[in-house]
Write an enzyme that holds these catalytic residues in place. Structure first.
Site, PDB file in Angstrom:
ATOM      1  N   ARG A  31       0.788  -1.245   0.000  1.00  0.00           N
ATOM      2  CA  ARG A  31       0.000   0.000   0.000  1.00  0.00           C
ATOM      3  C   ARG A  31       0.818   1.292   0.000  1.00  0.00           C
ATOM      4  O   ARG A  31       0.247   2.371   0.044  1.00  0.00           O
ATOM      5  CB  ARG A  31      -0.986   0.026   1.183  1.00  0.00           C
ATOM      6  CG  ARG A  31      -1.993  -1.089   1.151  1.00  0.00           C
ATOM      7  CD  ARG A  31      -3.201  -0.804   2.020  1.00  0.00           C
ATOM      8  NE  ARG A  31      -2.840  -0.606   3.424  1.00  0.00           N
ATOM      9  CZ  ARG A  31      -3.736  -0.366   4.377  1.00  0.00           C
ATOM     10  NH1 ARG A  31      -5.012  -0.277   4.070  1.00  0.00           N
ATOM     11  NH2 ARG A  31      -3.372  -0.218   5.625  1.00  0.00           N
ATOM     12  N   ASP A  32       2.136   1.195  -0.070  1.00  0.00           N
ATOM     13  CA  ASP A  32       2.944   2.427  -0.155  1.00  0.00           C
ATOM     14  C   ASP A  32       4.187   2.187  -0.993  1.00  0.00           C
ATOM     15  O   ASP A  32       5.294   2.583  -0.622  1.00  0.00           O
ATOM     16  CB  ASP A  32       3.321   2.902   1.247  1.00  0.00           C
ATOM     17  CG  ASP A  32       3.818   4.366   1.251  1.00  0.00           C
ATOM     18  OD1 ASP A  32       3.492   5.099   0.294  1.00  0.00           O
ATOM     19  OD2 ASP A  32       4.526   4.762   2.195  1.00  0.00           O
ATOM     20  N   LEU A  33       3.991   1.556  -2.140  1.00  0.00           N
ATOM     21  CA  LEU A  33       5.119   1.287  -3.030  1.00  0.00           C
ATOM     22  C   LEU A  33       5.510   2.562  -3.776  1.00  0.00           C
ATOM     23  O   LEU A  33       4.673   3.224  -4.377  1.00  0.00           O
ATOM     24  CB  LEU A  33       4.750   0.188  -4.030  1.00  0.00           C
ATOM     25  CG  LEU A  33       4.542  -1.200  -3.416  1.00  0.00           C
ATOM     26  CD1 LEU A  33       3.899  -2.130  -4.432  1.00  0.00           C
ATOM     27  CD2 LEU A  33       5.868  -1.766  -2.920  1.00  0.00           C
ATOM     28  N   ASN A  37      10.892   3.556  -1.244  1.00  0.00           N
ATOM     29  CA  ASN A  37      10.758   2.327  -0.464  1.00  0.00           C
ATOM     30  C   ASN A  37      11.383   1.122  -1.160  1.00  0.00           C
ATOM     31  O   ASN A  37      11.065  -0.028  -0.848  1.00  0.00           O
ATOM     32  CB  ASN A  37       9.282   2.048  -0.152  1.00  0.00           C
ATOM     33  CG  ASN A  37       8.764   2.957   0.944  1.00  0.00           C
ATOM     34  OD1 ASN A  37       9.541   3.526   1.707  1.00  0.00           O
ATOM     35  ND2 ASN A  37       7.452   3.111   1.020  1.00  0.00           N
ATOM     36  N   THR A  76       1.218   7.155  -0.196  1.00  0.00           N
ATOM     37  CA  THR A  76       1.806   8.377  -0.747  1.00  0.00           C
ATOM     38  C   THR A  76       0.983   8.810  -1.958  1.00  0.00           C
ATOM     39  O   THR A  76       0.807   8.036  -2.908  1.00  0.00           O
ATOM     40  CB  THR A  76       3.269   8.129  -1.163  1.00  0.00           C
ATOM     41  OG1 THR A  76       4.000   7.686  -0.004  1.00  0.00           O
ATOM     42  CG2 THR A  76       3.907   9.398  -1.698  1.00  0.00           C
TER      43      THR A  76
END
Length: 207
Positions: A31-33, A37, A76
């Site tokens: 959920r935040d690729l 990261n 993001t």
């Protein structure tokens, strides 16, 4: 990564898809690729980090992580899928990560984000993602090959059902492209484009 040639960037991206697919097999939706990261160590192998907002689902009990709740927007902004931006936690699945990977790939290939980098309120950005098509990669970088553009746009489809069904499927098409094989991504049919136009322009169509 910007200093690497396109082929090497795509090879590393395919390895990132491998890592994300491994997480999905374990029931973890990142959920935040985003590029921040993903770390590339001295070995040259990429690693996916920061699972702080991940959704963990038990395939038998469908248990979510405590940080997931309906109405919350986690991630993001520039890399979030339409369903993430809508705040519907139950609609977020592996295909949401595929969308984020599509944004990462778009940036790797063009140096830009599909919906721009200018700050804007979340509701405006969510509306743009839900209603507008991203600028075609070849319009940003004319050297973008047609097949590469097609697979990027498939990953960035607004409707989850039209994306790659998994990070592994996206990886496989990237590797087919690198190997000079036929990819599975295809441009939207005329009928599909007409349905999308009708949904967005109901008054005009009715008239």
């Amino acid at each position: 990564l910007a200093q690497l040639d396109r082929r090497r960037r795509l090879e590393l991206f395919a390895e990132v898809c491998d890592a994300v697919q491994h997480g999905h097999h374990k029931g973890v939706i990142h959920r935040d690729l985003k590029p921040e990261n993903v770390l590339v160590g001295s070995s040259g192998r990429p690693k996916v980090i920061d699972f702080g907002v991940a959704r963990v689902v038990d395939p038998d009990q469908e248990v979510e992580s405590l940080r997931t709740r309906t109405g919350s927007v986690l991630g993001t902004l520039s890399y979030m899928s339409p369903e993430q931006l809508a705040g519907d936690a139950r609609a977020v699945d592996a295909r949401s990560d595929v969308y984020s990977l599509g944004v990462v790939l778009y940036r790797l290939c063009t140096g830009r984000l599909p919906f721009g980098a200018d700050p804007m309120p979340i509701h405006q950005f969510a509306r743009a993602v839900a209603e507008q098509a991203p600028r075609r990669p070849s319009e940003v970088d004319p050297t973008t090959p047609r097949d590469l553009e097609l697979l990027i746009l498939k990953a960035l489809s607004r409707e989850p059902a039209r994306r790659y069904e998994s990070a592994g499927a996206l990886r496989d098409d990237v590797r087919r492209y690198l190997g000079g094989e036929a990819i599975t991504a295809r441009p939207p049919s005329v009928a599909y484009q007409m349905r999308v136009f009708a949904r967005r322009n109901r008054a005009v169509v009715a008239a």
